[in-house]
Design an enzyme around this catalytic site. Structure first.
Site, mmCIF file in Angstrom:
data_model
loop_
_atom_site.group_PDB
_atom_site.id
_atom_site.type_symbol
_atom_site.label_atom_id
_atom_site.label_comp_id
_atom_site.label_asym_id
_atom_site.label_seq_id
_atom_site.Cartn_x
_atom_site.Cartn_y
_atom_site.Cartn_z
ATOM 1 N N ASP A 176 59.599 52.400 -1.324
ATOM 2 C CA ASP A 176 60.004 51.231 -0.550
ATOM 3 C C ASP A 176 61.179 50.554 -1.270
ATOM 4 O O ASP A 176 61.475 50.849 -2.424
ATOM 5 C CB ASP A 176 58.814 50.275 -0.349
ATOM 6 C CG ASP A 176 59.008 49.385 0.877
ATOM 7 O OD1 ASP A 176 60.148 49.282 1.374
ATOM 8 O OD2 ASP A 176 58.022 48.780 1.336
ATOM 9 N N GLU A 234 57.151 40.018 6.240
ATOM 10 C CA GLU A 234 56.686 40.288 4.873
ATOM 11 C C GLU A 234 56.202 38.999 4.200
ATOM 12 O O GLU A 234 55.584 38.143 4.839
ATOM 13 C CB GLU A 234 57.777 41.021 4.090
ATOM 14 C CG GLU A 234 58.133 42.362 4.780
ATOM 15 C CD GLU A 234 59.069 43.250 3.985
ATOM 16 O OE1 GLU A 234 58.961 43.307 2.754
ATOM 17 O OE2 GLU A 234 59.915 43.915 4.625
#
Ligand code: BGC
Ligand code: BGC
Length: 850
Positions: free
Chosen positions: A332, A526
């Site tokens: 990521d 997020e």
């Protein structure tokens, strides 16, 4: 049964006992008595070992190719750079394996880039990768990945589907597969090969800012829908169009435990034993590997203190060796840099642990240099490097990328309008929680009022990951094929001979028969969406105030609640006769009217069929493991005609109201984020257009845009850099929706204080503009009168509010206290915009500027 952690799918069972330890109930079902057993090997815990099924012919081709590749090329293959930070030439020169476009990153930074601009860039990047390298080294095709997590959500004009949580409420795998297929067609049409979806998080804590990316708290449901999404994106393994030109590579993410972090903290630590990790968070992986998923993204999070990016046991022994995953693991966004001992540009440990390709958006050049150096000096296992490269090449082969024609056949000049499919998904996702007196469905020929800040805001109804990362920059014009929820209601009511009134103005004169209030969470993505409490609008209560005002009308109230998750809304439920959880429906807002409004004959057209994919909280504060008392259980959802008589619910848990801006001890306007009631926006010279600028990259359109990017003063991203290369006269501004009365701050000796760094020639042409009511407004002050001429150094500016009063600023009606403008090209950074009181300390000037 306690909240949100069901052990079976699709049941509407009523709660029996509360706060049962969730994992235990689940494990009894899934692992048949394995409770608490800490397996020493994947056997037993992660299900049966799966054999690899490699194609010998393909492996031989890869062998031959790898034999011709240089070490530099191999290092290049494991790198993924971001499109703003790499050129086609660099891709060719270094043989980079992949690029991505981050959320809110578009070709040439044009947020309205037409499809042709996407395909042009894709073609330029692909062609660069196909040009032979020096010394006859083989050319390796490039992979471009994107986050098309609810439709092709970075692309102007694309259909935005409901977020995963809403799809979880539909329980409809066939629908999820159709949506994934439509998304794949759009992504492929723009020349992009790879989608970072589906998210397989089994979110166990609604405080997590990514809960809406999770289909459900139920691992079985996530597995079923996740599998469908993979099949929709890639096609059916073995079928002729598997990974064909109209399909894209899927990503199972984020392996593993992303939805289980302690207290729902994003990128946090999942503290469970291995049996629970496998049975809950790991469950969707074998099924999606079976469905042929070609890439898996490592999670930012940790398992019992160890970051997944550095977890060899989980990435290599479990995922690859035991579960037989033969595609590649993508890291990521700079996730490898979070491993102790690693930095963003130097991390052997993640490669050794099993990450095959590194997402190093910006710092890939340094990363390349250090990794190459390690490889040359024996600090990096060449066998492991070869394994990573082999996996990447395998996926590129399977996706047909070695055939140049694939790219040409997939790109198209337009993308399709999928709004009918999206609208169906919206209808099926609505969960009816309350319908006292059978208020719904509504008679469409009645007098219907529609209010609330979600009534006419397609950006809000779409949530995060929409046209940018945080989903905050879209206005209704940004969605040419979109329909707001209110517009959908209005159109259908008018067509049925009813009357509609939009907004609160003139509402009592309109005398509505019924009021539909549409409100809910503003977009986030997020960690920005992490919460401490599940109370909706804790401290501000704006929508509760709205509902209180509506009570005076003496008409039934239907609440349509937009949110990325169930939240504690007892006070709102109490003030609503009917309450619909609408999640984040996306651009097909008309789907809501399809359900709320009856047909002309008075009969329902679509009765609600959505079922809660997560339990709904009866209390605002969950336990550390995310569990809570359920008000509505997992699987709950009323149909029209079901008996519903929800009694008044307790409201005692409500948080006290927050103090207003002018009453605060240390009022802050901006500290990396704009603080309520202020918002950061871009405004064009004529004030015709305002766009929110909270995104990673904000820019006005035009040939040479005004660009705002995060920069660091003390902390990462705590300041903004503003660059006018064109768009002269455009402003970046901290604005308040309603004009604010700041006279109380003047009385307290308030000064506007901010930090700034002048980054282009002296004297700076930038001006500070204050917007207010009154004839003398706006008032403009040259920054050159406020700052010393030290270039590229941070300095503090202090401006007594009384000085502004002396300049004619009407401080009782301020709509922007801080905005910057330049009439000639210039660059400047700012941060820590705040009010301080009393006499100024010795930094900066506290005198009124000339
Ligand atoms: C997210 C991923 C996403 C990636 C690329 C990360 O911050 O965690 O889900 O795919 O960015 O945008
Ligand atoms: C990007 C997102 C990414 C995030 C990671 C943002 O700048 O736009 O795609 O997920 O950073 O922190």
């Amino acid at each position: 049964m306690t909240a949100q952690q069901p052990c079976t799918t699709a049941s509407t069972r009523q709660p029996t006992s509360r706060r049962v330890l969730p994992a235990i109930a689940l494990l009894v079902t899934l692992a048949g008595g394995l409770i608490g057993a800490q397996a020493a090997s994947p056997e037993g815990t992660w299900g049966p070992a799966r054999p690899e099924t490699l194609d010998a012919g393909l492996e031989a081709r890869i062998d031959a190719l790898m034999a011709r590749m240089s070490l530099e090329q191999k290092i290049g293959q494991i790198i993924q750079a971001e499109i703003q930070h790499v050129t086609p030439d660099e891709i060719q020169r270094y043989g980079l394996g992949s690029v991505l476009n981050g959320g809110g990153s578009f070709p040439e930074l044009d947020r309205r880039a037409p499809i042709a601009k996407w395909t042009e860039l894709a073609t330029a990047l692909h062609e660069a990768a196909r040009r032979p390298m020096a010394e006859g080294l083989p050319a390796i095709p490039l992979l471009w990945g994107t986050d098309a997590v609810h439709g092709h959500n970075n692309v102007h004009g694309a259909t935005i589907f409901p977020h995963n949580i809403a799809l979880g409420a539909t329980r409809n795998a066939e629908l999820v597969r159709a949506i994934a297929r439509a998304t794949a067609e759009d992504v492929a049409a723009t020349g992009i090969d790879w989608n970072f979806a589906p998210t397989l998080a089994v979110s166990r804590d609604l405080r997590w800012g990514r809960a809406y990316e999770s289909f459900s708290s139920d691992p079985q449901l996530v597995t079923e829908l996740g599998r469908a999404a993979v099949l929709g994106l890639q096609g059916e393994p073995g079928a002729a169009d598997w990974l064909g030109p109209r399909r894209v590579i899927a990503t199972a993410k984020h392996f593993v435990g992303d939805g289980g972090t302690f207290m729902g903290i994003d990128q946090g630590d999942t503290r469970v034993d291995e049996a629970e990790l496998a049975a809950i968070h790991g469950l969707p992986y074998p099924a999606t590997i079976d469905a042929g998923v070609q890439t898996v993204m490592a999670s930012f999070s940790s398992w019992n203190g160890t970051k997944l990016h550095g977890h060899r046991y989980l990435l290599t022994e479990v995922l690859k060796d035991h579960l037989g995953f033969d595609g590649f693991v993508i890291g990521d966004w700079n996730g490898h840099g979070q491993i102790p001992g690693c930095t963003v540009s130097d991390c052997v440990a993640a490669l050794e642990a099993g990450v095959d390709m590194f997402m190093v958006p910006e710092n890939w050049r340094e990363f390349r240099t250090t990794m190459l150096d390690h490889a040359r000096n024996g600090r990096l296992s060449l066998a492991r490097l070869d394994d990573a490269v082999r996996r990447i090449l395998r996926v590129k082969h399977r996706a047909g990328l070695f055939d140049a024609a694939t790219h040409e056949t997939r790109i198209r000049s337009t993308i399709d309008d999928h709004s009918e499919l999206a609208r169906r998904a919206v209808r099926e996702s609505l969960v009816l929680l309350k319908n006292n007196g059978g208020v719904l469905p509504l008679n469409p020929s009645a007098r219907i009022a529609v209010v609330g800040d979600g009534a006419d805001d397609i950006g809000k109804q779409s949530g995060g990951w929409t046209l940018d990362w945080q989903g905050v920059t879209g206005t209704n014009e940004s969605f040419p094929n979109g329909e707001s929820i209110g517009a959908g209601i209005a159109a259908q009511v008018r067509a049925s001979g009813g009357q509609v009134h939009l907004g609160e103005n003139g509402l009592s004169e309109f005398k509505p028969d019924v009021v539909i209030a549409i409100y809910g969470e503003d977009p986030y993505a997020e960690g920005h969406g992490d919460l401490e409490s599940l109370e909706y609008q804790a401290g501000t209560r704006e929508d509760l105030d709205l509902l209180d005002r509506l009570a005076a009308l003496d008409a039934p109230v239907v609440s349509v609640f937009l949110s990325g998750r169930p939240l504690w809304v007892n006070p709102h439920l109490n003030r609503s006769d009917a309450f619909v959880a609408a999640w984040l429906p996306g651009t097909a807002g008309g789907g809501i009217a399809d359900v709320l409004l009856a047909g002309a004959d008075g009969n329902a057209r679509h009765t609600p069929s959505g079922r809660l994919p997560f339990a709904w909280p009866a209390e605002p504060l969950p336990a550390d493991d995310g569990s809570f008392e359920a008000l509505f259980d997992f699987g709950f959802g009323l149909a029209f005609g079901d008996p519903s008589s929800l009694d008044r619910l307790p409201e005692t848990d409500m948080a006290p109201r927050a103090v207003s801006f002018v009453e605060q001890d240390n009022p802050v306007l901006f500290d990396g984020n704009a603080q309520a009631p202020w918002r950061l926006v871009l405004r064009d010279a004529s004030s015709q257009h305002t766009i929110p600028a909270e995104g990673q990259i904000a820019s006005t359109t035009g040939e040479q845009p005004l660009v705002v990017t995060p920069t660091d003063r003390r902390l990462q991203g705590d300041a903004r850099r503003v660059n006018w290369s064109g768009s002269l006269g455009d402003r970046v501004a901290l604005v308040s929706r309603e004009p604010l009365d700041l006279t109380a701050l003047v009385a307290r000796g308030g000064q506007l204080v901010f930090e700034t760094r002048i980054e282009s020639g002296a004297p700076t042409p930038v001006e500070l503009v204050v917007e207010c009511g009154g004839a003398d407004c706006p008032v403009t002050l040259p920054m050159s009168a406020l700052v010393a001429d030290t270039h590229n150094n941070w300095q503090t500016v202090r401006l007594p509010l009384a000085c502004l009063g002396a300049r004619g600023v009407d401080l009782s009606a301020i709509s922007s206290l801080f905005s910057l403008r330049s009439a000639t090209p210039a660059a400047v950074s700012f941060g820590a915009v705040r009010i301080e009181f009393g006499n100024a300390p010795d930094t900066g000037s506290a005198v009124c500027p000339d």
